[in-house]
Design a protein around this motif. Structure first.
Motif, PDB file in Angstrom:
ATOM      1  N   PRO A  89      -5.085  -3.941  -8.139  1.00 28.37           N
ATOM      2  CA  PRO A  89      -5.412  -2.902  -9.211  1.00 28.37           C
ATOM      3  C   PRO A  89      -4.333  -2.758  -9.967  1.00 28.37           C
ATOM      4  CG  PRO A  89      -5.161  -1.629  -6.918  1.00 28.37           C
ATOM      5  CD  PRO A  89      -4.679  -3.191  -6.847  1.00 28.37           C
ATOM      6  N   ILE A  90      -4.005  -2.114 -11.331  1.00 31.15           N
ATOM      7  CA  ILE A  90      -3.324  -1.851 -12.145  1.00 31.15           C
ATOM      8  C   ILE A  90      -2.205  -1.217 -11.458  1.00 31.15           C
ATOM      9  CG2 ILE A  90      -4.091   0.201 -13.230  1.00 31.15           C
ATOM     10  CD1 ILE A  90      -3.194  -1.000 -15.861  1.00 31.15           C
ATOM     11  N   SER A  91      -2.464  -0.241 -10.679  1.00 36.41           N
ATOM     12  CA  SER A  91      -1.329   0.827  -9.839  1.00 36.41           C
ATOM     13  C   SER A  91      -1.691   0.707  -8.522  1.00 36.41           C
ATOM     14  CB  SER A  91      -1.409   2.083 -10.451  1.00 36.41           C
ATOM     15  OG  SER A  91      -1.245   2.123 -11.842  1.00 36.41           O
ATOM     16  N   TYR A  92      -0.753   0.497  -7.721  1.00 33.23           N
ATOM     17  CA  TYR A  92      -1.175   0.550  -6.258  1.00 33.23           C
ATOM     18  C   TYR A  92       0.475   0.777  -5.669  1.00 33.23           C
ATOM     19  CZ  TYR A  92       0.444  -4.487  -6.405  1.00 33.23           C
ATOM     20  OH  TYR A  92       1.300  -5.538  -6.676  1.00 33.23           O
ATOM     21  N   THR A  93       0.517   0.825  -4.305  1.00 43.18           N
ATOM     22  CA  THR A  93       1.696   0.850  -3.464  1.00 43.18           C
ATOM     23  C   THR A  93       1.545  -0.013  -2.375  1.00 43.18           C
ATOM     24  OG1 THR A  93       0.813   2.498  -2.024  1.00 43.18           O
ATOM     25  CG2 THR A  93       2.070   3.466  -3.717  1.00 43.18           C
ATOM     26  N   LEU A  94       2.859  -0.659  -1.695  1.00 41.46           N
ATOM     27  CA  LEU A  94       2.980  -1.563  -0.969  1.00 41.46           C
ATOM     28  C   LEU A  94       3.910  -0.627   0.030  1.00 41.46           C
ATOM     29  CD1 LEU A  94       3.949  -4.852  -2.926  1.00 41.46           C
ATOM     30  CD2 LEU A  94       1.745  -4.327  -1.664  1.00 41.46           C
ATOM     31  N   ASP A  95       3.556  -0.394   1.163  1.00 41.45           N
ATOM     32  CA  ASP A  95       4.357   0.015   2.333  1.00 41.45           C
ATOM     33  C   ASP A  95       4.993  -1.287   2.985  1.00 41.45           C
ATOM     34  OD1 ASP A  95       3.400   2.484   1.407  1.00 41.45           O
ATOM     35  OD2 ASP A  95       2.285   2.721   3.264  1.00 41.45           O
ATOM     36  N   VAL A  96       6.410  -1.238   3.034  1.00 40.32           N
ATOM     37  CA  VAL A  96       7.034  -2.271   3.403  1.00 40.32           C
ATOM     38  C   VAL A  96       7.934  -1.549   4.777  1.00 40.32           C
ATOM     39  CG1 VAL A  96       6.993  -3.626   1.433  1.00 40.32           C
ATOM     40  CG2 VAL A  96       9.009  -1.990   1.900  1.00 40.32           C
ATOM     41  N   ALA A  97       8.179  -2.581   5.665  1.00 37.91           N
ATOM     42  CA  ALA A  97       9.227  -2.226   6.687  1.00 37.91           C
ATOM     43  C   ALA A  97      10.103  -3.150   6.943  1.00 37.91           C
ATOM     44  CB  ALA A  97       8.256  -2.224   8.045  1.00 37.91           C
ATOM     45  N   ILE A  98      11.262  -2.691   7.349  1.00 35.30           N
ATOM     46  CA  ILE A  98      12.389  -3.600   7.724  1.00 35.30           C
ATOM     47  C   ILE A  98      12.426  -3.628   9.469  1.00 35.30           C
ATOM     48  CG2 ILE A  98      15.052  -3.869   7.508  1.00 35.30           C
ATOM     49  CD1 ILE A  98      13.251  -1.530   5.238  1.00 35.30           C
ATOM     50  N   LYS A 101      14.753  -7.407  13.267  1.00 34.02           N
ATOM     51  CA  LYS A 101      15.406  -8.436  12.809  1.00 34.02           C
ATOM     52  C   LYS A 101      15.964  -8.893  11.408  1.00 34.02           C
ATOM     53  CE  LYS A 101      12.744 -11.425  16.299  1.00 34.02           C
ATOM     54  NZ  LYS A 101      12.238 -10.314  17.224  1.00 34.02           N
ATOM     55  N   ASN A 102      15.641  -7.487  10.862  1.00 34.27           N
ATOM     56  CA  ASN A 102      16.216  -7.292   9.386  1.00 34.27           C
ATOM     57  C   ASN A 102      15.335  -8.083   8.386  1.00 34.27           C
ATOM     58  OD1 ASN A 102      17.725  -5.641   7.699  1.00 34.27           O
ATOM     59  ND2 ASN A 102      19.093  -7.600   7.287  1.00 34.27           N
ATOM     60  N   ASP A 103      14.016  -8.360   8.804  1.00 34.35           N
ATOM     61  CA  ASP A 103      13.057  -8.928   7.743  1.00 34.35           C
ATOM     62  C   ASP A 103      12.390  -7.807   7.339  1.00 34.35           C
ATOM     63  OD1 ASP A 103      13.529 -11.349   8.514  1.00 34.35           O
ATOM     64  OD2 ASP A 103      12.279 -11.389  10.269  1.00 34.35           O
ATOM     65  N   THR A 104      11.967  -7.875   6.005  1.00 35.04           N
ATOM     66  CA  THR A 104      11.270  -7.108   5.250  1.00 35.04           C
ATOM     67  C   THR A 104       9.750  -7.634   5.149  1.00 35.04           C
ATOM     68  OG1 THR A 104      13.054  -6.376   3.579  1.00 35.04           O
ATOM     69  CG2 THR A 104      10.628  -6.114   2.877  1.00 35.04           C
ATOM     70  N   ILE A 105       8.957  -6.959   5.773  1.00 37.31           N
ATOM     71  CA  ILE A 105       7.554  -7.414   5.848  1.00 37.31           C
ATOM     72  C   ILE A 105       6.653  -6.339   5.391  1.00 37.31           C
ATOM     73  CG2 ILE A 105       7.903  -8.422   7.991  1.00 37.31           C
ATOM     74  CD1 ILE A 105       6.849  -5.962   9.548  1.00 37.31           C
ATOM     75  N   LEU A 106       5.261  -6.709   4.978  1.00 35.41           N
ATOM     76  CA  LEU A 106       4.404  -5.835   4.632  1.00 35.41           C
ATOM     77  C   LEU A 106       3.684  -4.968   5.535  1.00 35.41           C
ATOM     78  CD1 LEU A 106       2.391  -5.075   1.959  1.00 35.41           C
ATOM     79  CD2 LEU A 106       0.913  -7.003   2.424  1.00 35.41           C
ATOM     80  N   VAL A 107       3.438  -3.746   5.388  1.00 36.31           N
ATOM     81  CA  VAL A 107       2.804  -3.060   6.345  1.00 36.31           C
ATOM     82  C   VAL A 107       1.405  -2.798   5.909  1.00 36.31           C
ATOM     83  CG1 VAL A 107       2.596  -0.816   7.838  1.00 36.31           C
ATOM     84  CG2 VAL A 107       4.786  -1.781   7.333  1.00 36.31           C
ATOM     85  N   GLU A 108       1.133  -2.328   4.670  1.00 30.77           N
ATOM     86  CA  GLU A 108      -0.104  -2.115   4.068  1.00 30.77           C
ATOM     87  C   GLU A 108       0.144  -1.941   2.458  1.00 30.77           C
ATOM     88  OE1 GLU A 108      -2.195   1.432   5.835  1.00 30.77           O
ATOM     89  OE2 GLU A 108      -0.649   2.679   4.741  1.00 30.77           O
ATOM     90  N   CYS A 109      -1.239  -2.106   1.928  1.00 27.22           N
ATOM     91  CA  CYS A 109      -1.262  -1.727   0.632  1.00 27.22           C
ATOM     92  C   CYS A 109      -2.159  -0.594   0.177  1.00 27.22           C
ATOM     93  CB  CYS A 109      -2.029  -3.060  -0.313  1.00 27.22           C
ATOM     94  SG  CYS A 109      -1.177  -4.252  -0.024  1.00 27.22           S
ATOM     95  N   ASN A 110      -2.098   0.222  -0.570  1.00 26.54           N
ATOM     96  CA  ASN A 110      -2.836   1.381  -0.974  1.00 26.54           C
ATOM     97  C   ASN A 110      -3.028   1.522  -2.582  1.00 26.54           C
ATOM     98  OD1 ASN A 110      -2.689   2.861   1.757  1.00 26.54           O
ATOM     99  ND2 ASN A 110      -0.346   2.165   1.200  1.00 26.54           N
ATOM    100  N   ASP A 111      -4.431   1.846  -2.749  1.00 25.13           N
ATOM    101  CA  ASP A 111      -4.815   1.993  -4.398  1.00 25.13           C
ATOM    102  C   ASP A 111      -4.012   3.335  -4.867  1.00 25.13           C
ATOM    103  OD1 ASP A 111      -6.244   3.118  -6.636  1.00 25.13           O
ATOM    104  OD2 ASP A 111      -7.855   1.528  -5.986  1.00 25.13           O
ATOM    105  N   ALA A 112      -3.401   3.323  -6.106  1.00 24.14           N
ATOM    106  CA  ALA A 112      -2.608   4.433  -6.534  1.00 24.14           C
ATOM    107  C   ALA A 112      -3.475   5.573  -6.482  1.00 24.14           C
ATOM    108  CB  ALA A 112      -2.092   4.185  -7.879  1.00 24.14           C
ATOM    109  N   TRP A 113      -4.785   5.580  -6.676  1.00 32.47           N
ATOM    110  CA  TRP A 113      -5.835   6.850  -6.800  1.00 32.47           C
ATOM    111  C   TRP A 113      -5.780   7.413  -5.598  1.00 32.47           C
ATOM    112  CZ3 TRP A 113      -6.522   9.284 -10.644  1.00 32.47           C
ATOM    113  CH2 TRP A 113      -7.597  10.347 -10.612  1.00 32.47           C
ATOM    114  N   SER A 114      -5.425   6.939  -4.323  1.00 33.37           N
ATOM    115  CA  SER A 114      -5.388   7.463  -2.986  1.00 33.37           C
ATOM    116  C   SER A 114      -3.993   7.689  -2.395  1.00 33.37           C
ATOM    117  CB  SER A 114      -6.357   6.645  -2.203  1.00 33.37           C
ATOM    118  OG  SER A 114      -5.912   5.440  -2.000  1.00 33.37           O
ATOM    119  N   ILE A 115      -2.975   8.055  -3.195  1.00 36.88           N
ATOM    120  CA  ILE A 115      -1.665   8.076  -2.616  1.00 36.88           C
ATOM    121  C   ILE A 115      -1.047   9.377  -2.910  1.00 36.88           C
ATOM    122  CG2 ILE A 115      -1.267   5.730  -2.675  1.00 36.88           C
ATOM    123  CD1 ILE A 115       0.395   6.066  -5.091  1.00 36.88           C
TER     124      ILE A 115
END
Length: 144
Positions: A89-98, A101-115
């Motif tokens: 979507p045009i606006s959203y979030t990415l929840d990321v974790a470190i 092992k110091n890797d950046t990984i994706l946890v989940e995506c969220n629609d901006a309308w529900s954050i």
């Protein structure tokens, strides 16, 4: 880690220790559809978590919300996530974790309308919501 594959919140999600059939049965004891598809993934040690706020393909904010604030995600990896999310979507979030092992990984995506804002500047937050609302209305109007 196990969660429903095709339907949001169709069953509980959680960690099932290897070889513990009793734990798996307990986790799904209230589920009526015992043949539902589930997704599994290995448990990852997340040392820190951030929420990246994305609007029109750009990171407009990054807020720490769990773990050590001293560990910072790799921004280039987040930018690649944005580039790879071609149906976003045009606006959203990415929840990321470190990870540990110091890797950046994706946890989940969220629609901006529900954050929530997580302390993001209110003008930036409102812009996310307005842009997403306009997109939702436009999609809705085009379907009628």
């Amino acid at each position: 880690f196990i969660k429903p594959a095709n339907k949001l919140k169709a069953c509980p999600s959680g960690v099932v220790k290897e070889g513990t059939h009793a734990n798996l049965m307990l986790l799904f004891s209230d589920v009526k559809n015992k043949t539902m598809l589930v997704e599994t993934s290995p448990v990852v040690s997340m040392e820190s978590e951030y929420r990246a706020f994305i609007n029109k393909g750009e990171i407009v904010g990054l807020k720490h919300y769990s773990g050590s604030f001293e560990l910072f995600p790799d921004i280039s990896i987040i930018k690649n996530m944005i580039k790879d999310y071609t149906s976003s979507p045009i606006s959203y979030t990415l929840d990321v974790a470190i990870t540990d092992k110091n890797d950046t990984i994706l946890v989940e995506c969220n629609d901006a309308w529900s954050i929530g804002s997580y302390g993001l500047d209110e003008k930036v937050y409102i812009r996310l919501l307005i842009d997403r609302w306009k997109e939702l209305i436009n999609v809705s109007n085009n379907k009628s």
